[in-house]
Design a protein around this motif. Structure first.
Motif, PDB file in Angstrom:
ATOM      1  N   ASP A 124      36.290  41.351  42.054  1.00 11.73           N
ATOM      2  CA  ASP A 124      37.298  42.089  42.654  1.00 11.73           C
ATOM      3  C   ASP A 124      37.044  42.038  44.183  1.00 11.73           C
ATOM      4  OD1 ASP A 124      34.638  43.343  43.300  1.00 11.73           O
ATOM      5  OD2 ASP A 124      35.221  45.170  42.206  1.00 11.73           O
ATOM      6  N   LEU A 126      38.271  40.628  47.810  1.00 13.17           N
ATOM      7  CA  LEU A 126      39.487  40.237  48.164  1.00 13.17           C
ATOM      8  C   LEU A 126      39.432  38.799  48.696  1.00 13.17           C
ATOM      9  CD1 LEU A 126      42.517  41.207  48.423  1.00 13.17           C
ATOM     10  CD2 LEU A 126      41.902  41.890  50.741  1.00 13.17           C
ATOM     11  N   TYR A 193      41.399  40.678  37.744  1.00 15.11           N
ATOM     12  CA  TYR A 193      42.473  40.769  38.433  1.00 15.11           C
ATOM     13  C   TYR A 193      43.523  39.515  38.383  1.00 15.11           C
ATOM     14  CZ  TYR A 193      41.458  44.810  41.579  1.00 15.11           C
ATOM     15  OH  TYR A 193      40.962  45.934  42.001  1.00 15.11           O
ATOM     16  N   SER A 195      46.608  37.781  40.402  1.00 13.46           N
ATOM     17  CA  SER A 195      47.503  37.744  41.748  1.00 13.46           C
ATOM     18  C   SER A 195      48.815  37.210  41.309  1.00 13.46           C
ATOM     19  CB  SER A 195      46.548  37.090  42.901  1.00 13.46           C
ATOM     20  OG  SER A 195      45.645  37.836  42.974  1.00 13.46           O
ATOM     21  N   PRO A 226      47.779  42.686  43.791  1.00 11.99           N
ATOM     22  CA  PRO A 226      47.243  42.165  42.531  1.00 11.99           C
ATOM     23  C   PRO A 226      46.917  43.304  41.649  1.00 11.99           C
ATOM     24  CG  PRO A 226      46.339  41.566  44.518  1.00 11.99           C
ATOM     25  CD  PRO A 226      46.971  42.456  45.018  1.00 11.99           C
ATOM     26  N   SER A 228      45.277  44.444  37.113  1.00 11.95           N
ATOM     27  CA  SER A 228      44.634  43.910  36.154  1.00 11.95           C
ATOM     28  C   SER A 228      45.358  43.488  35.236  1.00 11.95           C
ATOM     29  CB  SER A 228      43.467  44.956  35.754  1.00 11.95           C
ATOM     30  OG  SER A 228      44.365  45.794  35.101  1.00 11.95           O
ATOM     31  N   ASN A 269      41.310  36.474  40.097  1.00 14.04           N
ATOM     32  CA  ASN A 269      41.305  36.513  41.445  1.00 14.04           C
ATOM     33  C   ASN A 269      42.010  37.635  42.067  1.00 14.04           C
ATOM     34  OD1 ASN A 269      41.736  33.362  40.319  1.00 14.04           O
ATOM     35  ND2 ASN A 269      39.847  33.652  41.705  1.00 14.04           N
ATOM     36  N   ARG A 270      41.337  38.302  43.105  1.00 14.01           N
ATOM     37  CA  ARG A 270      42.201  39.280  43.759  1.00 14.01           C
ATOM     38  C   ARG A 270      42.658  38.711  45.153  1.00 14.01           C
ATOM     39  NH1 ARG A 270      39.692  44.101  46.634  1.00 14.01           N
ATOM     40  NH2 ARG A 270      41.449  45.348  47.247  1.00 14.01           N
ATOM     41  N   SER A 272      44.498  37.673  48.912  1.00 17.64           N
ATOM     42  CA  SER A 272      45.255  38.523  50.135  1.00 17.64           C
ATOM     43  C   SER A 272      46.424  37.451  50.388  1.00 17.64           C
ATOM     44  CB  SER A 272      44.261  38.621  51.239  1.00 17.64           C
ATOM     45  OG  SER A 272      45.070  38.855  52.237  1.00 17.64           O
TER      46      SER A 272
END
Length: 297
Positions: A124, A126, A193, A195, A226, A228, A269-270, A272
């Motif tokens: 989790d 970023l 996550y 994205s 993002p 789940s 992947n979370r 940005s």
């Protein structure tokens, strides 16, 4: 009139980008192994054989480079892994060598890459563009792919590379696969996550990179929020009118069915998108409900 040459033009992203650019009055051509197959203006190339119609490069003011065998289309045998890597490296190398020789060089090249760069599972935390690569098969492919496309900068061509997340679209992409079974369910824990980016925003982002001369280098191409795997699956099922069961498909079952490829859906992947938003790019479908509403309208 600006001439834009696209590799991988007949794919999900390529067709969307083509439509956008032509609507803006730009002339678009594809590089294709079967140029006669499409109504779209196309030039011949075959990266496997190292052959290309050099006129394509002279014709182009800019190039959008999307070519590469689909990573989720077939089980990852050793042969398939080789196809996935070679299709990216051979096409990039052929473009580089042909542009190097060309009298008239394109002013910009926009390349696709993937958030797979960061590894199958980054939890989790970023993730930003400066984070290191992962150490799995896909991360290795993306690292080598980016090294091949980075070389365009040696030719003094403005190069933009988008690390693309999970693409949501009407015509295909991740949602089609997620909603294939009669009942929708999260995968594994369901907490990983995803994205994601809506296809229209991705096509506009690629166009934005062509038009904005201040852009160069690597950008994450993901939406602002993002979510789940569980949330995306449940909401997509609601919009599609499909039953949702809140019991995760067990990891062992996915590994049995998909082999090593299962890691791609079990991890997450979370990522940005601060960097691309910081350049002034505005998302039209940054909200998941807006994107799903558009897809299932």
């Amino acid at each position: 009139m600006q001439h834009i040459l696209i590799t991988g033009g007949s794919g999900l992203v390529g067709t969307s980008v083509t439509k956008n650019l032509e609507a803006k009055g730009k002339k678009v051509a594809w590089l294709s192994r079967n140029p006669k197959k499409y109504s779209q203006k196309s030039f011949y190339w075959d990266p496997k054989k190292g052959k290309i119609d050099e006129e394509a490069i002279e014709w182009a003011d800019a190039i959008i480079h999307l070519a590469g065998a689909g990573v989720a289309e077939k089980r990852w045998t050793e042969d398939r892994k080789k196809v996935i890597l070679d299709s990216r490296l051979n096409s990039s190398e052929l473009l580089f060598n042909t542009i190097k020789k060309a009298k008239e060089k394109p002013q910009a090249i926009v390349c696709s890459s993937a958030i797979g760069f960061y590894g199958f599972d980054t939890g989790d935390r970023l993730i930003f563009e400066g984070d290191p690569p992962g150490n799995d098969f896909l991360a290795d492919v993306v690292r080598k792919w980016e090294a091949a496309t980075d070389k365009f900068q040696e030719l003094n061509i403005r190069t933009v590379t988008f690390r693309i997340g999970i693409v949501l679209a009407k015509e295909g992409g991740a949602l089609k696969e997620m909603l294939k079974p009669p009942v929708a369910a999260p995968l594994g824990s369901g907490e990983q996550y995803l994205s994601w980016i809506f296809i229209d925003d991705l096509a506009r982002m690629i166009e934005y990179a062509l038009e904005n001369h201040g852009l160069s280098g690597i950008y994450n191409a993901v939406g602002p929020v993002p979510v789940s795997n569980r949330v995306l699956t449940q909401r997509a099922a609601e919009y599609k009118g499909k039953p949702f069961v809140n019991i995760g498909v067990p990891s062992f079952a996915l590994k049995l069915g998909l082999g090593e490829m299962a890691n791609m859906v079990l991890g997450g992947n979370r990522v940005s998108n601060e960097k691309i938003e910081g350049t002034g790019f505005k998302f039209e479908y940054g909200d998941l409900n807006l994107a799903l509403g558009e897809i299932f309208s």
